[in-house]
Write a protein that holds these residues in place. Structure first.
Motif, PDB file in Angstrom:
ATOM      1  N   GLY A   1      28.702  99.620  31.945  1.00 42.71           N
ATOM      2  CA  GLY A   1      27.411  99.591  31.292  1.00 42.71           C
ATOM      3  C   GLY A   1      27.349  98.801  30.006  1.00 42.71           C
ATOM      4  O   GLY A   1      26.358  98.880  29.265  1.00 42.71           O
ATOM      5  N   LEU A   2      28.382  97.991  29.724  1.00 43.98           N
ATOM      6  CA  LEU A   2      28.360  97.183  28.514  1.00 43.98           C
ATOM      7  C   LEU A   2      28.043  95.735  28.875  1.00 43.98           C
ATOM      8  O   LEU A   2      26.933  95.423  29.222  1.00 43.98           O
ATOM      9  CB  LEU A   2      29.680  97.342  27.751  1.00 43.98           C
ATOM     10  N   GLY A   3      29.007  94.833  28.789  1.00 42.91           N
ATOM     11  CA  GLY A   3      28.704  93.428  29.028  1.00 42.91           C
ATOM     12  C   GLY A   3      28.223  92.778  27.748  1.00 42.91           C
ATOM     13  O   GLY A   3      28.681  93.117  26.655  1.00 42.91           O
ATOM     14  N   ASP A   4      27.263  91.871  27.853  1.00 38.80           N
ATOM     15  CA  ASP A   4      26.776  91.136  26.680  1.00 38.80           C
ATOM     16  C   ASP A   4      25.729  91.974  25.957  1.00 38.80           C
ATOM     17  O   ASP A   4      24.548  91.655  25.929  1.00 38.80           O
ATOM     18  CB  ASP A   4      26.209  89.790  27.101  1.00 38.80           C
ATOM     19  N   VAL A   5      26.198  93.064  25.342  1.00 42.75           N
ATOM     20  CA  VAL A   5      25.295  93.987  24.664  1.00 42.75           C
ATOM     21  C   VAL A   5      25.239  93.668  23.173  1.00 42.75           C
ATOM     22  O   VAL A   5      26.114  92.987  22.621  1.00 42.75           O
ATOM     23  CB  VAL A   5      25.758  95.442  24.849  1.00 42.75           C
ATOM     24  N   ASN A   6      24.218  94.163  22.519  1.00 39.81           N
ATOM     25  CA  ASN A   6      24.109  94.072  21.072  1.00 39.81           C
ATOM     26  C   ASN A   6      24.853  95.257  20.472  1.00 39.81           C
ATOM     27  O   ASN A   6      24.435  96.409  20.618  1.00 39.81           O
ATOM     28  CB  ASN A   6      22.634  94.094  20.658  1.00 39.81           C
ATOM     29  N   LEU A   7      25.964  94.982  19.810  1.00 38.65           N
ATOM     30  CA  LEU A   7      26.786  96.068  19.258  1.00 38.65           C
ATOM     31  C   LEU A   7      26.172  96.576  17.957  1.00 38.65           C
ATOM     32  O   LEU A   7      26.634  96.284  16.856  1.00 38.65           O
ATOM     33  CB  LEU A   7      28.220  95.578  19.014  1.00 38.65           C
ATOM     34  N   THR A   8      25.123  97.360  18.093  1.00 38.39           N
ATOM     35  CA  THR A   8      24.521  97.986  16.921  1.00 38.39           C
ATOM     36  C   THR A   8      25.473  99.045  16.374  1.00 38.39           C
ATOM     37  O   THR A   8      26.366  99.529  17.089  1.00 38.39           O
ATOM     38  CB  THR A   8      23.203  98.662  17.292  1.00 38.39           C
ATOM     39  N   PRO A   9      25.299  99.444  15.114  1.00 43.96           N
ATOM     40  CA  PRO A   9      26.144 100.520  14.581  1.00 43.96           C
ATOM     41  C   PRO A   9      26.077 101.794  15.419  1.00 43.96           C
ATOM     42  O   PRO A   9      27.100 102.469  15.609  1.00 43.96           O
ATOM     43  CB  PRO A   9      25.575 100.740  13.179  1.00 43.96           C
TER      44      PRO A   9
END
Length: 281
Positions: free
Chosen positions: A44-52
């Protein structure tokens, strides 16, 4: 015996959720992941926006299972000849460095890539490719110093940073305390130098010992005058000598299995335990 901190690339395990990934790692003597969200679309990750918030949620689950993140992988083509693409990837790398504090101050890591979108090209060994990487690393180093983050480059024989000389030049030109190295000896071993592997390993460790923050553990086999990569313990790497050397020089260093199948893990761990202790926590 000296100890190492054994981990695995998270995407080398066959899991479909983060919880399952951690449970699989707990079946072995792993204390940490090399965690590359870009390669973890299956959970479920991939090119995700790693927000805090997302980063904290991921790390809390990992930490609850008694695991840590040794390296926060961010695959970045530092040599991309397409300026627009390179800027996009460098910005993403900088965002990963900003998120690293939420992963237990993990070190953000990448190889150096290729000037060709198709991978290997002889142009990677020419001066323009090296200068392209220098430009990228300079930018990253400046951001890392502002953030108080560490980042690591992994030299590889097909990449612009591909041997002792290019590694030395990069560190001389970009003289940043935040720039570190991942050492994977198999990435530097070829069909023409494998018989000098001990000398190559000794030279790299002796020269860059103050920069090395993590070790990759895999193996190689020379087949038809070609260097094929295989799982640790399955090839011609002088494993006992190498493992004892790194454990003596870098006690408790992060060591990561790479390119290993789950069924190969127990044998590889048993080999390691002949020569070093494995940290449990």
């Amino acid at each position: 015996m000296p100890s190492i901190r054994l981990g695995i690339r998270a995407h080398d395990l066959q899991a479909t959720t983060l919880k399952e990934l951690c449970e699989q790692a707990n079946q072995y003597d792993f204390t940490n992941f090399q965690f590359a969200p870009l390669k973890l679309a299956k959970i479920g990750l991939g090119d995700v926006n790693l927000t805090p918030g997302l980063a904290t949620s991921i790390f809390n689950t990992i930490h609850q299972h008694g695991l840590a993140v040794s390296l926060l992988g961010c695959i970045t083509n530092l040599a991309d000849a397409n300026q627009q693409n390179r800027n996009f990837e460098l910005t993403r790398f900088e965002n990963f460095m900003a998120a690293a504090r939420y992963f237990g101050s993990a070190i953000v890591a990448t190889e150096t890539g290729s000037v060709s979108p198709n991978g290997y090209t002889p142009d990677n060994f020419k001066e323009p490719a090296f200068e392209q990487v220098v430009s990228s690393v300079r930018r990253i180093a400046k951001t890392a110093e502002q953030l108080g983050a560490l980042f690591a480059i992994e030299p590889g024989d097909n990449h612009p940073i591909h041997d002792l000389e290019t590694t030395r030049r990069l560190l001389q030109v970009v003289d940043s305390p935040n720039l570190k190295l991942i050492f994977d000896p198999v990435n530097l071993i070829t069909a023409t130098n494998y018989q000098q592997q001990d000398q190559l390993i000794d030279a790299f460790i002796n020269e860059f010992s103050d920069k090395i923050v993590a070790i990759h553990l895999k193996d190689f086999a020379i087949i038809d005058q070609h260097c094929d990569v295989c799982a640790f313990g399955q090839g011609q790497l002088h494993k006992e000598r190498f493992v004892k050397l790194i454990a003596d020089r870098f006690p408790h260093i992060f060591c990561t299995f790479e390119g290993i199948q789950p069924q190969q893990i127990p044998t590889a761990i048993a080999e390691l335990q002949q020569w070093v202790d494995l940290d449990k926590i």
